[in-house]
Enzyme design. Structure first.
Site, PDB file in Angstrom:
ATOM      1  CB  SER A   1      -0.894   0.003   1.243  1.00 24.01           C
ATOM      2  OG  SER A   1      -1.572   1.239   1.355  1.00 24.01           O
TER       3      SER A   1
ATOM      4  CE1 TYR B   1      -6.510   3.875  -1.675  1.00 25.53           C
ATOM      5  CE2 TYR B   1      -4.967   3.727   0.136  1.00 25.53           C
ATOM      6  CZ  TYR B   1      -6.135   3.329  -0.478  1.00 25.53           C
ATOM      7  OH  TYR B   1      -6.937   2.386   0.130  1.00 25.53           O
TER       8      TYR B   1
ATOM      9  CB  THR C   1      -6.818   1.823  -4.755  1.00 28.83           C
ATOM     10  OG1 THR C   1      -5.994   0.671  -4.582  1.00 28.83           O
ATOM     11  CG2 THR C   1      -8.130   1.627  -4.022  1.00 28.83           C
TER      12      THR C   1
ATOM     13  NE  ARG D   1     -13.673   2.844   5.858  1.00 29.59           N
ATOM     14  CZ  ARG D   1     -12.409   2.958   5.468  1.00 29.59           C
ATOM     15  NH1 ARG D   1     -11.462   3.166   6.367  1.00 29.59           N
ATOM     16  NH2 ARG D   1     -12.083   2.842   4.199  1.00 29.59           N
TER      17      ARG D   1
ATOM     18  CE  LYS E   1      -7.678  -3.453  -3.716  1.00 34.82           C
ATOM     19  NZ  LYS E   1      -8.256  -2.690  -2.631  1.00 34.82           N
TER      20      LYS E   1
ATOM     21  CG  HIS F   1     -11.563  -0.768  -0.203  1.00 34.74           C
ATOM     22  ND1 HIS F   1     -10.706  -0.073  -1.013  1.00 34.74           N
ATOM     23  CD2 HIS F   1     -11.057  -0.625   1.054  1.00 34.74           C
ATOM     24  CE1 HIS F   1      -9.742   0.482  -0.286  1.00 34.74           C
ATOM     25  NE2 HIS F   1      -9.933   0.149   0.968  1.00 34.74           N
TER      26      HIS F   1
END
Ligand code: FNR
Length: 388
Positions: free
Chosen positions: A130, A154, A180, A189, A261, A285
């Site tokens: 990542s 990212y 991504t 969330r 992605k 995800h």
């Protein structure tokens, strides 16, 4: 031929003869429970949580239960071949480690990215590293050994910073770039919101930014001198709401294979293919970004059809070797393990991650043996039946 993946069970049974039992759980449910006890609550809830009431997250895993592999007998699948080519990378198996932006803080020593990279070296299972890591990508890549690595981008709003990250990945020896697309903004969330917990805003896992010359120039001083200013700058630059118009620019950044992605709609897949990407990565995800969506596994067949020969990477909900097999049968070229990897790292660092990867591979290999599917090519949709 090297030892089959299934031979992991022979090692375990042989150890059992001298009274030694495995250090780490074999079942995902136990692995998860033990990892919860081992992790700081804020890291645990960040890893475990998803979007909304986590319906899509549960649906991702439940989707696998709706398919059953049909056993074939008298095949004599004494040797199984799980090897696969993904964008020119020759891999011993279709398994890979998904990008997880807090791997760094999942291990007890705070260097989980390095531990995952060492697990890649030990198992041949590649890591998609990542952008959000506790150690800079150059140090992560240095641990890969002979196993290829993939860098996950990212895309920041600052194009020069994006270019710098991609070119550093090239120089560090990564062999493909995953971009991504579904996380330019954070999904809703509730678990994290309830505790006001967002690890990167607390300064975690930003090493790729704080070590970057473009980022440092934008900051105008050493991030070590003013970590708070560095974190605020990161928050400003992090999320780029990319459109199709940005894709030619992204494509032009590198000659490495480019994989997108988060694609789940066949039309998006066709469009990406037309614009020259090298691979498609079907994922929801892990249900972390948008609730109310369809399970990634249900999107997979349409994505594979639209990809029309491009490699399709898949993740979201993979918890067992049986899940790996089903995703392959539905057309995935490679299958990613996510949260179980974080759990293994939390429980035992490199050894815990290696155990999780070897267990998944052993189960997949033994299912292919028992059910008479000696190669991945034998695993087609015809090998599966809907069970509910
Ligand atoms: C992720 N995921 C993710 N994806 C990505 O492209 N870059 C990232 O930095 C992260 N970070 C991240 C953190 C945590 C804690 C999780 C659990 C996931 C998504 C990841 O790559 C993958 O899509 C999901 O993990 C798949 O879902 P399961 O199988 O892990 O439930």
């Amino acid at each position: 031929m090297s030892q089959p993946f299934g031979s992991y069970q022979n090692e375990i049974y042989l150890d059992g003869l001298s009274g030694v039992v495995p250090r780490f759980p074999l079942l995902h449910s136990e692995l998860e429970a033990k990892a919860q006890a081992a992790m700081p609550p804020s890291v645990w809830s960040y890893v475990a949580g998803g979007a909304g009431d986590e319906h899509t997250q549960r649906a991702n895993t439940a989707a696998f239960q709706r398919w059953g592999l049909i056993p074939r007998m008298l095949v004599g699948a004494a040797e199984r071949d799980l090897s696969v080519d993904v964008c020119g990378m020759a891999l011993p198996s279709p398994l890979f480690m998904v990008p997880v932006g807090v791997l760094g803080i999942c291990t007890q020593d705070g260097h989980g990215d390095l531990a995952a990279a060492r697990a890649a070296a030990r198992t041949g299972v590649p890591m998609v590293a990542s952008t959000l890591s506790a150690d800079p990508m150059e140090e992560v890549a240095a641990e890969f050994g002979a196993t290829p690595g993939i860098f996950q981008l990212y895309t920041p709003t600052d194009r020069e910073l994006a270019e710098s990250l991609v070119h550093r990945a090239e120089r560090a020896g990564f062999q493909a770039i995953v971009v991504t697309l579904d996380t330019w903004i954070t999904g809703w969330r509730p678990r994290d919101l309830a505790t006001g917990n967002f690890p990167q805003l607390r300064g975690h896992c930003l090493a790729n930014y704080t070590s970057d010359p473009v980022f440092r120039a934008r900051l105008g001083r050493a991030p070590e001198e003013d970590p708070r200013a560095a974190t605020l700058l990161w928050a400003q630059l992090f999320g780029n709401p990319l459109t199709w118009d940005d894709l030619p620019w992204l494509r032009s950044l590198t000659e490495l294979p480019l994989i997108l992605k988060g694609l789940c709609h066949p039309e998006d897949v066709r469009r990406a293919k037309d614009l020259g990407v090298d691979g498609i990565y079907c994922s929801t995800h892990g249900g972390r970004q948008a609730n109310g969506g369809l399970p990634a596994l249900d999107a997979l067949p349409g994505v594979v059809e639209a990809a029309d020969g491009l490699p399709v990477l898949f993740d979201s909900g993979v918890r067992s070797g049986a899940d790996v097999i089903k995703a392959i049968a539905l057309g995935a070229t490679a299958v990613g393990v996510g949260r179980p990897l974080a759990h293994g790292l939390a429980l035992g660092g490199v050894d815990g991650a290696v155990h999780v990867l070897r267990s998944l591979l052993a189960e997949a290999d033994l299912i292919m043996a028992v059910d008479g599917y000696p190669t991945l090519a034998d695993l087609t949709p015809d090998a599966l039946q809907r069970v509910t």
